[in-house]
Design an enzyme around this catalytic site. Structure first.
Site, PDB file in Angstrom:
ATOM      1  N   LYS A  67      -5.341   0.160  -0.899  1.00  0.00           N
ATOM      2  CA  LYS A  67      -5.429   1.035  -2.073  1.00  0.00           C
ATOM      3  C   LYS A  67      -5.264   0.191  -3.330  1.00  0.00           C
ATOM      4  O   LYS A  67      -4.424  -0.739  -3.356  1.00  0.00           O
ATOM      5  CB  LYS A  67      -4.344   2.109  -1.986  1.00  0.00           C
ATOM      6  CG  LYS A  67      -4.430   3.194  -3.060  1.00  0.00           C
ATOM      7  CD  LYS A  67      -3.383   4.277  -2.822  1.00  0.00           C
ATOM      8  CE  LYS A  67      -3.508   5.430  -3.822  1.00  0.00           C
ATOM      9  NZ  LYS A  67      -2.530   6.511  -3.554  1.00  0.00           N
TER      10      LYS A  67
ATOM     11  N   SER B 105      -4.409  11.197  -3.222  1.00  0.00           N
ATOM     12  CA  SER B 105      -5.083  10.252  -4.096  1.00  0.00           C
ATOM     13  C   SER B 105      -5.629   9.015  -3.376  1.00  0.00           C
ATOM     14  O   SER B 105      -6.451   8.302  -3.957  1.00  0.00           O
ATOM     15  CB  SER B 105      -4.118   9.794  -5.187  1.00  0.00           C
ATOM     16  OG  SER B 105      -3.041   9.077  -4.614  1.00  0.00           O
TER      17      SER B 105
ATOM     18  N   SER C 164      -0.342  11.874  -0.706  1.00  0.00           N
ATOM     19  CA  SER C 164      -1.566  11.093  -0.921  1.00  0.00           C
ATOM     20  C   SER C 164      -2.004  10.214   0.239  1.00  0.00           C
ATOM     21  O   SER C 164      -3.094   9.654   0.192  1.00  0.00           O
ATOM     22  CB  SER C 164      -1.422  10.216  -2.159  1.00  0.00           C
ATOM     23  OG  SER C 164      -1.646  11.007  -3.300  1.00  0.00           O
TER      24      SER C 164
HETATM   25  N1  GLN Z   1      -1.680  15.012  -5.228  1.00  0.00           N
HETATM   26  C1  GLN Z   1      -0.335  14.763  -5.635  1.00  0.00           C
HETATM   27  C2  GLN Z   1      -0.308  14.455  -7.115  1.00  0.00           C
HETATM   28  O1  GLN Z   1      -1.306  14.565  -7.722  1.00  0.00           O
HETATM   29  C3  GLN Z   1       0.243  13.657  -4.838  1.00  0.00           C
HETATM   30  C4  GLN Z   1      -0.231  12.342  -5.270  1.00  0.00           C
HETATM   31  C5  GLN Z   1       0.339  11.228  -4.466  1.00  0.00           C
HETATM   32  O2  GLN Z   1       0.926  11.427  -3.404  1.00  0.00           O
HETATM   33  N2  GLN Z   1       0.202  10.037  -5.016  1.00  0.00           N
HETATM   34  O3  GLN Z   1       0.691  14.129  -7.665  1.00  0.00           O
END
Ligand code: GLN
Length: 471
Positions: free
Chosen positions: A74, A149, A173
């Site tokens: 990532k 994400s 995410s």
């Molecule tokens: N979708 C969640 C957010 O937007 C989690 C994101 C994540 O785990 N980095 O914060």
């Protein structure tokens, strides 16, 4: 080939790491124009590294448990000499001078970094549509999102670009995109995996973990990246037992709770049906299953969307136009800061910074941030009492299968609801993972979430292996 198979073949000299890497680079070259899993493919570096590994094998040295395994990272994991963007314009041109600990660990185990994957900007989002470089598409259906994400990492594994990818999980995410792309995704216990070199989003929640196609591969990667690190003050200081050694131990006699608050309201019926099938498989394997309740879990999303933005607003203050990446000039230093941040951050990141700054401001701190922290404690306490009765909990990972590109971009609340099942475990720091368990009515993957108490990874992986084998 799985990661475990590749490593065995490369270590024994049956296959060259170079041929494995070249084969994956070919798949990427053929497929990534449609998927856009990668922000950067480091082909030449990967080939050079593969040749080094083959050299080690030829010299009679063991390159390690992940010998020759292609890995996608990532793009919020720092890689020395390779741009790290967080899919944000504000980091444009920044090349880290050091590797994240997990990158060093993977390389020391013989893995080969093939590239950096697309993500929601600074990991804020659930669909990878918040990337400054355009969205990633779901390899199972390119009209759908891969989740987020870490959508690029999930898509890279689902598309066969790499057998292993790393992501970060602050509110889901890793697990949510794993579910939507039909791969395994693990959020380890907070503190199990070093975050040194992970660009911080919300420091009390962030964890790094693997995406793989099999449970055994996830265990093998976790065994490499888990463990103490003096460079991360939140790292757990005692070494933990390996998870791969107990994978085959089954679930006979384990007490498994179906987490009521995350498994009823708002869960699509086809997803609920797959959870029921998974519960049946665990029961057939000897687990004792009953309903479990964590009443405060229903407040998880509300608490998360105060705590995470509050921490983000503080962590992202460092992007000031001086220290990293983009700089847009202004007539004074504050003007330069403002111009840089206005141009460099996307809408969702700005929304989080504003919410977080507001929640932390003097007059509102107690009402918002302070209240959210109290709710977090309630959730931790509720889980603690459930762990007196259960060894593991299960729920869906995501309330629905993969949604269409554009479907939730205009409605942040609808997007945030994607995380309703995954967020509670980030607030408590516990271990959780998503295991693919068949498909929904639309033919797209459904993931089952398995949750364990802190450092319960060995037991969690046993249940994951049972589910995998039952399909
Ligand atoms: N979708 C969640 C957010 O937007 C989690 C994101 C994540 O785990 N980095 O914060």
């Amino acid at each position: 080939m799985t990661a475990v198979e590749i490593a065995a073949a490369v270590r024994s000299g049956q296959r060259s790491a170079r041929s494995v890497v070249d084969e994956h680079l070919d798949v990427i070259a053929d497929g990534d124009a449609d998927i856009h899993a990668f922000n950067l493919v480091a082909a030449a570096q990967a080939q050079a590294r593969a040749d080094e590994i083959d050299g080690a094998v030829a010299a009679g040295n063991d390159p390690g448990p992940l010998a020759g395994v292609p890995v996608a990272l990532k793009d919020n994991l720092c890689t020395r000499g390779l741009a790290t963007t967080c899919s944000s314009r504000i980091l444009e041109g920044w090349v880290p001078p050091y590797n994240a600990t997990v990158v060093e660990q993977l390389q020391n185990a013989g893995a080969v970094v093939v590239g950096k994957t697309n993500m929601d900007e600074f990991a804020m989002g659930s669909s990878t549509e918040n990337s400054a470089f355009g969205p990633t598409r779901n390899p199972r259906d390119t009209s759908r999102v891969p989740g987020g994400s870490s959508g690029g990492s999930a898509a890279a594994v689902a598309a066969g670009f790499a057998p292993v990818a790393l992501g970060s999980d602050t509110g889901g995410s890793i697990r949510q995109p794993a579910a939507l792309c039909g791969v395994v995704g693990v959020k380890p216990t907070y503190g199990l995996v070093s975050r040194y070199g992970l660009v911080a989003f919300a420091s009390s929640l962030d964890q790094i973990g693997p995406f793989t196609t099999t449970v055994a591969d996830a265990a093998a990667v976790l065994d490499v990246i888990g463990g103490p690190d003096a460079r991360d003050s939140t790292s757990i200081s005692q070494p933990q037992p390996p998870v791969s050694h107990t994978l085959a131990d089954g679930v006979d006699g384990l007490r498994v709770g179906v987490l009521a608050e995350l498994s009823g309201n708002g869960i699509a019926s086809d997803v609920a049906a797959r959870l029921q099938a998974a519960v049946g498989a665990l029961e057939s394997a000897g687990a004792r299953v009953a309903e479990a309740s964590v009443p405060a879990a229903v407040y998880g999303l509300s608490a998360y969307y105060l705590i995470a933005p509050a921490e983000a607003s503080s962590n992202l203050a460092r992007y000031d136009g001086v220290r990293y990446g983009l700089r847009v000039d202004g007539s004074s230093t504050p003007d330069m800061n403002t111009a840089t941040r206005s141009a460099g951050f996307g809408d969702e990141v700005k929304r989080r910074i504003m919410i977080g700054t507001y929640a932390l401001s003097a007059g509102y701190y107690d009402a918002y941030y302070g209240k959210a922290q109290k709710v977090r404690t309630l959730i931790i306490n509720d889980f603690a009492s459930v762990w007196e009765q259960f060894d593991l909990l299960v729920s869906p990972t995501s309330p629905t299968t993969a949604f269409s590109l554009g479907e939730r971009t205009a409605d942040p609340m609808a997007m945030y609801m994607s995380d309703v099942c995954t967020v509670p475990v980030n607030l408590t720091g516990q271990a959780a993972m998503s295991v693919p368990y068949g498909v929904g009515d639309d033919g797209l993957p459904v993931g089952v979430q398995i949750m364990a108490p802190a450092l319960g990874e060995p037991v969690m992986f046993r249940a994951a292996a049972v589910l995998e084998a039952s399909l």
